[in-house]
Design a protein around this motif. Structure first.
Motif, PDB file in Angstrom:
ATOM      1  N   GLN A  47       0.833  -1.206   0.000  1.00 36.98           N
ATOM      2  CA  GLN A  47       0.000   0.000   0.000  1.00 36.98           C
ATOM      3  C   GLN A  47       0.868   1.258   0.000  1.00 36.98           C
ATOM      4  OE1 GLN A  47      -3.296   0.389  -0.458  1.00 36.98           O
ATOM      5  NE2 GLN A  47      -3.313  -1.809  -0.789  1.00 36.98           N
ATOM      6  N   ASP A  48       1.906   1.275   0.837  1.00 32.95           N
ATOM      7  CA  ASP A  48       2.806   2.432   0.870  1.00 32.95           C
ATOM      8  C   ASP A  48       3.550   2.588  -0.452  1.00 32.95           C
ATOM      9  OD1 ASP A  48       1.988   3.049   3.402  1.00 32.95           O
ATOM     10  OD2 ASP A  48       3.858   2.490   4.390  1.00 32.95           O
ATOM     11  N   THR A  49       3.913   1.473  -1.054  1.00 34.89           N
ATOM     12  CA  THR A  49       4.600   1.512  -2.353  1.00 34.89           C
ATOM     13  C   THR A  49       3.684   2.086  -3.426  1.00 34.89           C
ATOM     14  OG1 THR A  49       5.970  -0.391  -1.739  1.00 34.89           O
ATOM     15  CG2 THR A  49       5.783   0.109  -4.094  1.00 34.89           C
ATOM     16  N   ILE A  50       2.424   1.691  -3.412  1.00 37.30           N
ATOM     17  CA  ILE A  50       1.451   2.207  -4.380  1.00 37.30           C
ATOM     18  C   ILE A  50       1.278   3.719  -4.204  1.00 37.30           C
ATOM     19  CG2 ILE A  50      -0.994   2.136  -5.083  1.00 37.30           C
ATOM     20  CD1 ILE A  50       0.683  -0.314  -6.032  1.00 37.30           C
ATOM     21  N   VAL A  51       1.187   4.161  -2.965  1.00 38.88           N
ATOM     22  CA  VAL A  51       1.057   5.605  -2.696  1.00 38.88           C
ATOM     23  C   VAL A  51       2.282   6.348  -3.231  1.00 38.88           C
ATOM     24  CG1 VAL A  51       1.001   7.353  -0.867  1.00 38.88           C
ATOM     25  CG2 VAL A  51      -0.505   5.357  -0.732  1.00 38.88           C
ATOM     26  N   LYS A  52       3.468   5.796  -2.973  1.00 36.52           N
ATOM     27  CA  LYS A  52       4.698   6.426  -3.479  1.00 36.52           C
ATOM     28  C   LYS A  52       4.710   6.445  -5.008  1.00 36.52           C
ATOM     29  CE  LYS A  52       7.582   5.337   0.489  1.00 36.52           C
ATOM     30  NZ  LYS A  52       8.711   4.545   0.992  1.00 36.52           N
ATOM     31  N   ALA A  53       4.251   5.361  -5.615  1.00 38.01           N
ATOM     32  CA  ALA A  53       4.208   5.307  -7.082  1.00 38.01           C
ATOM     33  C   ALA A  53       3.274   6.368  -7.639  1.00 38.01           C
ATOM     34  CB  ALA A  53       3.792   3.913  -7.554  1.00 38.01           C
ATOM     35  N   ILE A  54       2.143   6.586  -6.977  1.00 38.61           N
ATOM     36  CA  ILE A  54       1.208   7.628  -7.406  1.00 38.61           C
ATOM     37  C   ILE A  54       1.879   8.997  -7.297  1.00 38.61           C
ATOM     38  CG2 ILE A  54      -0.945   8.824  -6.793  1.00 38.61           C
ATOM     39  CD1 ILE A  54      -2.014   5.998  -5.934  1.00 38.61           C
ATOM     40  N   GLN A  55       2.557   9.209  -6.180  1.00 35.07           N
ATOM     41  CA  GLN A  55       3.203  10.500  -5.954  1.00 35.07           C
ATOM     42  C   GLN A  55       4.391  10.738  -6.891  1.00 35.07           C
ATOM     43  OE1 GLN A  55       4.145   9.993  -1.807  1.00 35.07           O
ATOM     44  NE2 GLN A  55       2.163  10.822  -1.114  1.00 35.07           N
ATOM     45  N   LYS A  56       5.051   9.655  -7.299  1.00 38.10           N
ATOM     46  CA  LYS A  56       6.301   9.786  -8.052  1.00 38.10           C
ATOM     47  C   LYS A  56       6.207   9.322  -9.497  1.00 38.10           C
ATOM     48  CE  LYS A  56       9.078   9.283  -3.913  1.00 38.10           C
ATOM     49  NZ  LYS A  56      10.277   8.695  -3.331  1.00 38.10           N
ATOM     50  N   ILE A  57       5.015   9.120 -10.014  1.00 35.86           N
ATOM     51  CA  ILE A  57       4.861   8.598 -11.381  1.00 35.86           C
ATOM     52  C   ILE A  57       5.604   9.473 -12.389  1.00 35.86           C
ATOM     53  CG2 ILE A  57       2.649   9.740 -11.830  1.00 35.86           C
ATOM     54  CD1 ILE A  57       3.698   6.218 -13.043  1.00 35.86           C
ATOM     55  N   GLN A  58       5.682  10.755 -12.139  1.00 32.40           N
ATOM     56  CA  GLN A  58       6.395  11.656 -13.052  1.00 32.40           C
ATOM     57  C   GLN A  58       7.899  11.374 -13.065  1.00 32.40           C
ATOM     58  OE1 GLN A  58       4.803  13.577 -15.142  1.00 32.40           O
ATOM     59  NE2 GLN A  58       2.837  13.100 -14.208  1.00 32.40           N
ATOM     60  N   GLN A  59       8.409  10.748 -12.022  1.00 28.56           N
ATOM     61  CA  GLN A  59       9.839  10.466 -11.926  1.00 28.56           C
ATOM     62  C   GLN A  59      10.248   9.193 -12.661  1.00 28.56           C
ATOM     63  OE1 GLN A  59      11.003  10.578  -7.794  1.00 28.56           O
ATOM     64  NE2 GLN A  59      10.006  12.560  -7.477  1.00 28.56           N
TER      65      GLN A  59
END
Length: 173
Positions: A47-59
């Motif tokens: 779940q935390d990884t998914i949240v980070k992926a959402i936040q960092k998709i531009q990276q």
């Protein structure tokens, strides 16, 4: 298919992002479950990884596969969890089933012993061993995921396997 979804997600398409993450969700859960031996921790880290992926998709720079990028994030998230909380490890029958390689001719007891021995290893040995020998990543890929030099990883895999063998031999006695 992933590359198109990634481009759309980076352009702000929330449905493409949701579909992309949904397609990789169980892969990340299984990976973290193998690392930790703890089903609930696997879901929490995912779940935390998914949240980070959402936040960092531009990276995401398309230099690796999307799943490799997610594994890298999941690995770092897992290590952060481990630093924050020292949990006792428990063996779970479902984890054994997930670990099972359909091509292997091992018995249930042998799988249990291998997984149990893996969980005894420190993270810095266990993570590269699982990435190398279960998922088939090469040392350069593992290096970019973990921010550890390839030579150090080779050494950790070598010594980790040595410790794993020693642990398995102690179970036989």
């Amino acid at each position: 298919m992933d590359s198109e979804r990634i481009r759309r997600a980076q352009a702000g398409d929330q449905q493409a992002l949701a579909a992309l993450l949904k397609a990789h969700y169980s892969f990340i859960v299984k990976y973290v479950w193998k690392m930790s031996g703890d089903e609930q921790l696997a879901y929490d880290v995912t779940q935390d990884t998914i949240v980070k992926a959402i936040q960092k998709i531009q990276q995401f720079k398309h230099k690796s596969t999307f799943s490799t990028w997610l594994i890298q994030m999941a690995t770092h998230t897992y290590i952060d969890y481990k630093r924050k909380q020292k949990r006792s490890r428990r063996i779970d029958e479902k984890a054994i089933q997930e670990w099972k390689n359909p091509q292997a001719q091992n018995t249930r007891d042998e799988l249990y012993d291998v997984q149990e021995a893996l969980w005894v290893l420190d993270d810095h040995y266990r993570i590269p061993i699982v990435l190398k020998h279960y998922y088939g990543y090469d040392y350069q890929e593992i290096s970019s995921m973990t921010n550890v030099k390839a030579g150090t990883l080779k050494s950790r895999v070598h010594y980790g396997l040595k410790k794993l063998r020693k642990e398995l031999l102690s179970h036989e006695r």
